[in-house]
Design a protein around this motif. Structure first.
Motif, mmCIF file in Angstrom:
data_model
loop_
_atom_site.group_PDB
_atom_site.id
_atom_site.type_symbol
_atom_site.label_atom_id
_atom_site.label_comp_id
_atom_site.label_asym_id
_atom_site.label_seq_id
_atom_site.Cartn_x
_atom_site.Cartn_y
_atom_site.Cartn_z
ATOM 1 N N ASN A 77 0.828 -1.205 0.000
ATOM 2 C CA ASN A 77 0.000 0.000 0.000
ATOM 3 C C ASN A 77 0.860 1.251 0.000
ATOM 4 O O ASN A 77 0.378 2.347 -0.316
ATOM 5 N N LEU A 78 2.150 1.109 0.323
ATOM 6 C CA LEU A 78 3.054 2.250 0.230
ATOM 7 C C LEU A 78 3.149 2.763 -1.204
ATOM 8 O O LEU A 78 3.424 3.942 -1.436
ATOM 9 N N LYS A 79 2.887 1.889 -2.179
ATOM 10 C CA LYS A 79 2.941 2.307 -3.582
ATOM 11 C C LYS A 79 1.900 3.383 -3.890
ATOM 12 O O LYS A 79 2.044 4.118 -4.876
ATOM 13 N N VAL A 80 0.845 3.458 -3.081
ATOM 14 C CA VAL A 80 -0.126 4.544 -3.234
ATOM 15 C C VAL A 80 0.571 5.883 -3.039
ATOM 16 O O VAL A 80 0.367 6.844 -3.797
ATOM 17 N N LEU A 81 1.432 5.965 -2.022
ATOM 18 C CA LEU A 81 2.178 7.191 -1.766
ATOM 19 C C LEU A 81 3.288 7.392 -2.792
ATOM 20 O O LEU A 81 3.460 8.492 -3.330
ATOM 21 N N THR A 82 4.035 6.347 -3.086
ATOM 22 C CA THR A 82 5.172 6.466 -4.009
ATOM 23 C C THR A 82 4.731 6.935 -5.383
ATOM 24 O O THR A 82 5.319 7.855 -5.961
ATOM 25 N N THR A 83 3.696 6.305 -5.924
ATOM 26 C CA THR A 83 3.284 6.617 -7.297
ATOM 27 C C THR A 83 2.662 8.002 -7.413
ATOM 28 O O THR A 83 2.926 8.730 -8.374
ATOM 29 N N SER A 332 19.382 7.929 -5.000
ATOM 30 C CA SER A 332 19.556 6.929 -3.959
ATOM 31 C C SER A 332 18.232 6.757 -3.244
ATOM 32 O O SER A 332 17.308 7.565 -3.407
ATOM 33 N N PHE A 333 18.132 5.711 -2.427
ATOM 34 C CA PHE A 333 16.894 5.515 -1.675
ATOM 35 C C PHE A 333 16.653 6.694 -0.725
ATOM 36 O O PHE A 333 15.565 7.246 -0.662
ATOM 37 N N THR A 334 17.699 7.076 0.000
ATOM 38 C CA THR A 334 17.537 8.149 0.988
ATOM 39 C C THR A 334 17.183 9.472 0.336
ATOM 40 O O THR A 334 16.206 10.131 0.725
ATOM 41 N N ASN A 335 17.959 9.890 -0.655
ATOM 42 C CA ASN A 335 17.688 11.180 -1.288
ATOM 43 C C ASN A 335 16.413 11.139 -2.120
ATOM 44 O O ASN A 335 15.689 12.135 -2.217
ATOM 45 N N GLY A 336 16.132 9.989 -2.718
ATOM 46 C CA GLY A 336 14.904 9.863 -3.499
ATOM 47 C C GLY A 336 13.670 10.031 -2.640
ATOM 48 O O GLY A 336 12.721 10.738 -3.014
ATOM 49 N N VAL A 337 13.659 9.395 -1.457
ATOM 50 C CA VAL A 337 12.535 9.562 -0.536
ATOM 51 C C VAL A 337 12.432 11.016 -0.098
ATOM 52 O O VAL A 337 11.330 11.579 -0.011
ATOM 53 N N ASN A 338 13.579 11.647 0.180
ATOM 54 C CA ASN A 338 13.562 13.058 0.576
ATOM 55 C C ASN A 338 12.960 13.945 -0.508
ATOM 56 O O ASN A 338 12.194 14.870 -0.221
ATOM 57 N N GLN A 339 13.304 13.675 -1.750
ATOM 58 C CA GLN A 339 12.759 14.464 -2.854
ATOM 59 C C GLN A 339 11.254 14.242 -3.006
ATOM 60 O O GLN A 339 10.488 15.189 -3.180
ATOM 61 N N LEU A 340 10.832 12.988 -2.931
ATOM 62 C CA LEU A 340 9.403 12.685 -3.050
ATOM 63 C C LEU A 340 8.618 13.279 -1.883
ATOM 64 O O LEU A 340 7.452 13.677 -2.046
ATOM 65 N N SER A 341 9.257 13.364 -0.712
ATOM 66 C CA SER A 341 8.546 13.869 0.464
ATOM 67 C C SER A 341 8.130 15.330 0.314
ATOM 68 O O SER A 341 7.247 15.802 1.028
ATOM 69 N N ARG A 342 8.751 16.033 -0.624
ATOM 70 C CA ARG A 342 8.346 17.420 -0.880
ATOM 71 C C ARG A 342 6.908 17.490 -1.387
ATOM 72 O O ARG A 342 6.260 18.543 -1.295
ATOM 73 N N LYS A 343 6.391 16.389 -1.907
ATOM 74 C CA LYS A 343 5.039 16.361 -2.459
ATOM 75 C C LYS A 343 4.023 15.730 -1.506
ATOM 76 O O LYS A 343 2.831 15.704 -1.814
#
Length: 512
Positions: A77-83, A332-343
């Motif tokens: 269900n995390l893919k709901v957030l990721t996508t 990277s996983f860490t920076n990628g999550v940080n970038q996505l978290s802006r949304k």
């Protein structure tokens, strides 16, 4: 249940009443609350941690909640957030490029210098498309390269797995390594894997014949399987290596997916064979490196769009596609999550109150609440990409990971939702229209569920009850009995082969 003054004020302000079970219901819908309370009182949930949120999809009004704000593992269900975050950040028209570059010069049929195969993470690349890049180089009249074939996968960092992933899932296709140079051997875009094809021998007792697709010199097969019996074939890669063990017995041809160690090296081997098939010799062999600045592009390939990728990602719950989105966002996983978290805030998720470490939800360190998932489902409706995204979610009884669930009920063809499964974890979040015509969003997350109990039955009952609301009769879904092995006492249970497991997404092991 006793309420403090503040709790009573909050409930009254929200137009809700609180039940003795801790649920909340909009005034006038006590029947729904009673039925959902009954479903969630199932004895199979003894000791489990269950959270649920049901809201009006248009107004956001809370219809029912029980521990809806409690964070837990949500699996896929995390893919709901990721996508949704990736669609907001990268855009639905985002594409991945794979290029063949060189800073050398061509002298007749010889290219003086290196050729560089540079990837940006395209998870849909195939052996045929790498062959097309080699074909383009041949069309330029090149038959020899004086330098090396340089593999440039530096668009992503070198960490192949997300934090908190289970080491014993490493051989399976849903747990492949993430690389900027990769390939998918099948139509479902199972990036980072190869197809292992097993054919029976000429006579009973003969060793089976095993081949790998696409052909490469990185994967080694250790074959002890024979042509007899119906024990079946087991294909499993040894930890940390590219040695794949094939064992068992069979009378018929069969195929299986296996992950590979270091997808970049496999791509290098596949591309080198493609060059050789075109009569192109590379004097310096293969090495790793970064494309020089200003290098000329000799051949290029472009992927399908991110929007078009939503369908295979969500319908099949494709983990590797989800992880590519994270690394494409930040390397990277860490920076990628940080970038996505802006949304995330724009999707109704407070970044301070979730813990996210990957894109697929395989990490046991991921934590979010049903309230968060329900908020995303509501906020997504206002986005320009919503139509594409929602149509990519599985439909109950029709397709994807829900193809065999809730058939013959008001939920069939109605419930559009993302499933999620790992050992001890199950979740379902999505949209449903009641028989009275009201559109709802819901998120049900179950943690600490014992393996011989099927939490999918609970999810289906909840979804069907929501779909039935306002109708003359409440329908219940057909259920399947739990296999005896799952009911047995712990000392009598044995390890369940990967192909028979139902504590992971059905699409990952081909049981949908």
């Amino acid at each position: 249940m006793k309420l403090g003054i503040l709790g009573a004020v909050v409930a009254a302000t929200a137009g809700l009443t609180l039940t003795s079970s801790g649920g909340a219901v909009a005034v006038g819908n006590e029947a729904l609350t009673r039925d959902l309370d009954t479903i969630l009182a199932d004895s199979g949930l003894k000791g489990a941690d269950v959270g649920i949120t049901v809201r009006d999809a248009n107004t956001g009004e809370t219809v029912y909640t029980r521990s809806g704000n409690r964070r837990s593992q949500v699996g896929s269900n995390l893919k709901v957030l990721t996508t949704t975050a990736a669609l907001d950040l990268l855009g639905p028209d985002y594409r991945w490029k794979t290029e063949l570059q060189s800073s050398g010069t061509q002298d007749g049929s010889t290219l003086n210098g290196d050729i560089v195969l540079r990837g940006t993470g395209d998870p849909t690349m195939s052996a045929l498309r790498y062959q097309a890049l080699a074909d383009t180089l041949k069309s330029k009249g090149v038959t020899s390269v004086s330098g090396s074939l340089v593999l440039d996968d530096t668009a992503f960092d070198s960490q192949p797995y997300g934090l908190g992933w289970a080491w014993d899932d490493e051989p399976y296709s849903y747990n492949a390594e993430t690389s900027a140079l990769t390939l998918s051997p099948d139509a479902k875009f199972s990036a980072g894997t190869v197809v292992v094809r097993v054919k029976p021998g000429a006579a009973t007792g003969d060793p089976v014949q095993v081949s790998v697709e696409p052909a490469n010199d990185q994967v080694q097969i250790r074959n002890t399987a024979t042509t007899n019996g119906d024990a079946g074939i087991t294909v499993e890669r040894e930890h940390g290596t590219n040695v794949i063990n094939v064992s068992g017995s069979t009378w018929v041809e069969t195929t299986a997916l296996s992950t590979v160690k270091d997808p970049t090296s496999v791509v290098g081997s596949v591309f080198q064979k493609a060059l050789a098939a075109n009569g192109i010799q590379v004097a310096g062999g293969i090495k790793r490196g970064k494309a020089p600045q200003g290098a000329a592009v000799l051949a290029s390939d472009q992927s399908t769009t991110l929007g078009q990728l939503m369908n295979p990602l969500l319908k099949n719950s494709n983990n590797m596609l989800a992880e590519v989105l994270v690394k494409s966002a930040g390397g990277s996983f860490t920076n990628g999550v940080n970038q996505l978290s802006r949304k995330w805030a724009g999707l109704g998720v407070d970044p301070n109150w979730v813990e996210i470490f990957d894109g697929s939800g395989m990490s046991r360190m991921d934590q979010m609440a049903p309230d968060d998932l329900a908020s995303i489902l509501i906020k997504a409706k206002s986005k320009p990409w919503f139509g594409t995204w929602q149509s990519s979610l599985p439909v109950a009884g029709r397709d994807g990971t829900l193809v065999n669930r809730m058939k013959g009920t008001p939920a069939e063809g109605n419930v559009i939702a993302k499933s999620g499964s790992m050992s001890g974890v199950s979740a379902l979040s999505g949209y449903v229209t009641t028989q009275a015509g009201r559109q709802l969003v819901f998120s049900l997350v179950q943690n600490n569920v014992v393996l011989w109990v099927s939490p999918k039955t609970i999810e289906d009952k909840v979804a069907v009850r929501l779909a039935s609301d306002g109708g003359a009769q409440v329908a219940t879904p057909k259920t399947q009995s739990v296999p005896e092995q799952r009911k047995a006492p712990a000392e009598k249970r044995t390890k369940v082969p990967a192909k028979d497991r139902f504590d992971v997404e059905c699409s990952w092991i081909g049981t949908c």
